[in-house]
Design an enzyme around this catalytic site. Structure first.
Site, PDB file in Angstrom:
ATOM      1  N   HIS A  56       0.710  -1.433  -0.004  1.00 23.99           N
ATOM      2  CA  HIS A  56      -0.066   0.041   0.063  1.00 23.99           C
ATOM      3  C   HIS A  56       0.775   1.242  -0.003  1.00 23.99           C
ATOM      4  O   HIS A  56       0.518   2.341  -0.866  1.00 23.99           O
ATOM      5  CB  HIS A  56      -1.026   0.080   1.101  1.00 23.99           C
ATOM      6  CG  HIS A  56      -1.584   1.487   1.428  1.00 23.99           C
ATOM      7  ND1 HIS A  56      -2.592   1.756   0.377  1.00 23.99           N
ATOM      8  CD2 HIS A  56      -1.416   2.232   2.342  1.00 23.99           C
ATOM      9  CE1 HIS A  56      -3.152   2.960   0.959  1.00 23.99           C
ATOM     10  NE2 HIS A  56      -2.351   3.418   1.909  1.00 23.99           N
ATOM     11  N   HIS A  80       3.846   7.260   4.963  1.00 28.89           N
ATOM     12  CA  HIS A  80       2.497   7.785   5.715  1.00 28.89           C
ATOM     13  C   HIS A  80       1.824   7.084   6.623  1.00 28.89           C
ATOM     14  O   HIS A  80       1.017   7.718   7.332  1.00 28.89           O
ATOM     15  CB  HIS A  80       1.842   8.427   4.508  1.00 28.89           C
ATOM     16  CG  HIS A  80       0.971   7.241   3.957  1.00 28.89           C
ATOM     17  ND1 HIS A  80       1.404   6.458   2.606  1.00 28.89           N
ATOM     18  CD2 HIS A  80      -0.461   6.908   4.165  1.00 28.89           C
ATOM     19  CE1 HIS A  80       0.246   5.757   2.783  1.00 28.89           C
ATOM     20  NE2 HIS A  80      -0.632   5.870   3.554  1.00 28.89           N
ATOM     21  N   GLU A  84       1.373   5.960  12.480  1.00 24.51           N
ATOM     22  CA  GLU A  84      -0.014   5.485  13.200  1.00 24.51           C
ATOM     23  C   GLU A  84      -0.113   4.085  13.417  1.00 24.51           C
ATOM     24  O   GLU A  84      -0.530   3.573  14.558  1.00 24.51           O
ATOM     25  CB  GLU A  84      -1.159   5.834  12.280  1.00 24.51           C
ATOM     26  CG  GLU A  84      -2.542   5.501  12.736  1.00 24.51           C
ATOM     27  CD  GLU A  84      -3.439   6.365  12.267  1.00 24.51           C
ATOM     28  OE1 GLU A  84      -4.128   7.068  12.825  1.00 24.51           O
ATOM     29  OE2 GLU A  84      -3.134   6.446  10.882  1.00 24.51           O
ATOM     30  N   ASP A  85       0.546   3.290  12.589  1.00 24.02           N
ATOM     31  CA  ASP A  85       0.492   1.936  12.385  1.00 24.02           C
ATOM     32  C   ASP A  85       1.828   1.032  13.098  1.00 24.02           C
ATOM     33  O   ASP A  85       1.823  -0.053  12.937  1.00 24.02           O
ATOM     34  CB  ASP A  85       0.175   1.260  11.169  1.00 24.02           C
ATOM     35  CG  ASP A  85      -1.205   1.941  10.625  1.00 24.02           C
ATOM     36  OD1 ASP A  85      -2.048   2.396  11.423  1.00 24.02           O
ATOM     37  OD2 ASP A  85      -1.449   1.825   9.308  1.00 24.02           O
ATOM     38  N   ASP A 146      -2.757   8.172  -1.720  1.00 21.01           N
ATOM     39  CA  ASP A 146      -3.374   7.262  -0.658  1.00 21.01           C
ATOM     40  C   ASP A 146      -4.656   6.683  -1.181  1.00 21.01           C
ATOM     41  O   ASP A 146      -5.028   5.401  -1.309  1.00 21.01           O
ATOM     42  CB  ASP A 146      -3.266   7.583   0.594  1.00 21.01           C
ATOM     43  CG  ASP A 146      -3.832   6.752   1.642  1.00 21.01           C
ATOM     44  OD1 ASP A 146      -3.225   5.903   2.107  1.00 21.01           O
ATOM     45  OD2 ASP A 146      -4.940   7.132   2.034  1.00 21.01           O
ATOM     46  N   ASP A 267     -17.151  14.495 -27.926  1.00 22.60           N
ATOM     47  CA  ASP A 267     -15.670  14.667 -27.451  1.00 22.60           C
ATOM     48  C   ASP A 267     -15.544  13.274 -26.968  1.00 22.60           C
ATOM     49  O   ASP A 267     -14.516  13.335 -26.111  1.00 22.60           O
ATOM     50  CB  ASP A 267     -15.400  15.872 -26.677  1.00 22.60           C
ATOM     51  CG  ASP A 267     -16.270  15.496 -25.397  1.00 22.60           C
ATOM     52  OD1 ASP A 267     -17.192  15.266 -25.159  1.00 22.60           O
ATOM     53  OD2 ASP A 267     -15.514  16.553 -24.326  1.00 22.60           O
TER      54      ASP A 267
END
Ligand code: MN
Length: 497
Positions: A56, A80, A84-85, A146, A267
């Protein structure tokens, strides 16, 4: 040194290869360090699909590289989800990657939990969200990269969650990408979300497109050959002529506008001519119109009058002479880069920030101003709905400065957009040289002149027609100060009685 847990197909080179031809050694080192750090920190973690979590952050970083972001942002993309993880602390992070990247990642982390279940209930989250990205647009870019990967892996998610994430992407994230002027990212987000947000409509539109794509391409083949030949004679420096196929979601939006009549959409496949200079854009337009008859009122000059997000190009629609109608878009290479990549197409980060402040992000500036005035969540929501997501118009001051306003704005909105003092003291207005009433509706490309009176004050009835939150705010603020006076005056005689 590379961490040994390397996985096939996820080599750091896959990210670096997306960068401009020769990235500096410093940039490559930074990205490689972030890569190894993330690989180690997420080791053993898996996503709901059962795949290693690292995939990810890897794909997020690759998206950022694809959109031409700088090395710091790409590194932040790899990192990123770390704060947190994983067990990595802020301090350790800062020691390793410095304050700038820490700030970016913290910005993204803060936004991590924001969910938009219908705008009304989550105004406060959205407000925080926009405040955070107004500080540094790179935080938004990471969030969008993300989100794009999350959409690409949405098939692993529970059905009700799929729908929520898809709708949120279409209603909040794609408009934000559009606001950054990154047309390609907007299209990618919408198309990735479309099948989950509106499954049967998606099915219908994909079939329509499949059916029409070949026919449209065939019709353009002759146009392509003839135009190429003719342009060679003129000496116009053509960089590229190619096709672009309309994004599915935007085709669906357009179909709705035309009562689902595909024949009215010219278009679906458009020919795109990319040349070197602005003069050559107009030269190409001349050549096209000398070869084929243009549809009246379908010539759009977004070079002279760019869209709010900075989009520039000339569009014209022609009768191909074989019963078909086709659109041709003409632009310079620089305009093309900007239409696809937005501000990311400017070479250095400094240049981008400057550019952002200069012109592109009038909406961010307007937003910061609104914060200063001090607004309630309700004000904010109405600002968002009318000023942010709605259609905008471009108007001009007599000096030629562009003032961008929400649709149906009035001279009073215009006056307050220039300066609160001009709004307050506005007494009459001239549009394109003619006197108009202060509640008349402005249109794109109107030249508006506000005539002020020294002792002028805002009128209560203005509140019944102004459109911008800014104008409402100032008028109400003034009326409130007057209310105090009225009460005071009424109260004094009472006491005297
Ligand atoms: Mn993530």
């Amino acid at each position: 040194m590379r961490y040994t847990g390397l996985m096939d197909g996820l080599e750091v080179e896959k990210i670096i290869n997306e960068l401009p031809p020769v990235p500096s050694k410093k940039d490559m080192d930074l990205i490689t360090r972030a890569y190894n750090f993330a690989l180690k920190a997420h080791h053993g973690q898996t996503r709901f699909s059962g795949e290693p979590y690292f995939i990810h952050v890897f794909e997020t970083a690759k998206n950022l590289a694809r959109y031409g972001m700088d090395a710091e942002t790409i590194a932040a993309g790899l990192l990123h989800d770390i704060l947190e993880d994983t067990n990595v602390t802020d301090k350790e992070f800062e020691n390793e990657f410095g304050k700038e990247i820490l700030t970016l990642v913290k910005g993204v982390t803060k936004l991590g939990h924001v969910k938009f279940r219908g705008l009304t209930r989550h105004v406060e989250s959205l407000r925080k969200f926009l405040m955070a990205i107004a500080q540094d647009y790179r935080v938004l870019m990471i969030k969008l990269a993300d989100r794009l990967h999350n959409l690409h892996t949405l098939n692993h998610v529970r059905a009700d969650k799929q729908k929520r994430i898809a709708l949120e992407s279409i209603e909040v994230y794609a408009p934000l990408a559009d606001r950054l002027g990154i047309g390609r990212l907007k299209g990618e987000l919408e198309d990735a979300a479309f099948p989950y947000a509106y499954p049967s409509e998606y099915e219908m539109v994909s079939n329509v497109l499949k059916e029409r794509e070949d026919r449209s391409k065939n019709a353009l083949k002759h146009v392509y050959t003839d135009l190429k030949k003719e342009l060679e004679k003129t000496g116009v420096r053509v960089k590229k002529i190619d096709y672009r196929i309309k994004h599915l979601y935007s085709l669906w939006k357009k179909l709705q506008k035309y009562e689902n009549n595909i024949e009215k959409i010219y278009d679906i496949v458009a020919l795109r001519v990319i040349v070197e200079s602005v003069e050559e854009c107009y030269a190409v337009l001349g050549v096209i119109h000398s070869l084929w008859k243009p549809l009246p009122a379908r010539i759009k000059d977004y070079i002279a009058l760019p869209k709010l997000n900075g989009y520039q190009s000339i569009h014209t629609t022609i009768f191909t002479g074989e019963g078909d109608i086709a659109e041709i878009q003409i632009r310079t290479e620089e305009m093309h880069g900007r239409a696809e990549f937005g501000i990311a197409s400017h070479h250095s980060y400094k240049e981008r920030q400057k550019k952002a402040q200069d012109e592109k992000f009038q909406w961010m500036e307007a937003f910061k101003k609104l914060e200063k005035v001090g607004s309630t969540p309700d004000d904010f929501l109405s600002h968002l709905k009318t000023d942010f997501f709605n259609d905008r118009i471009f108007t001009f001051t007599p000096q030629g400065d562009v003032i961008d306003l929400p649709k149906d704005s009035t001279p009073i909105d215009f006056a307050y957009a220039i300066h609160s003092d001009i709004g307050t003291k506005a007494s009459s207005a001239r549009v394109n040289g003619n006197m108009v009433s202060l509640d008349s509706t402005l249109h794109s490309s109107d030249i508006v002149e506000i005539i002020t009176r020294k002792d002028g004050v805002p009128k209560r009835k203005w509140l019944t027609f102004v459109k911008t939150t800014m104008a409402k705010k100032h008028i109400k603020a003034y009326l409130n100060t007057q209310k105090g006076k009225e009460i005071a005056i009424r109260e004094i005689p009472k006491k005297l009685r």
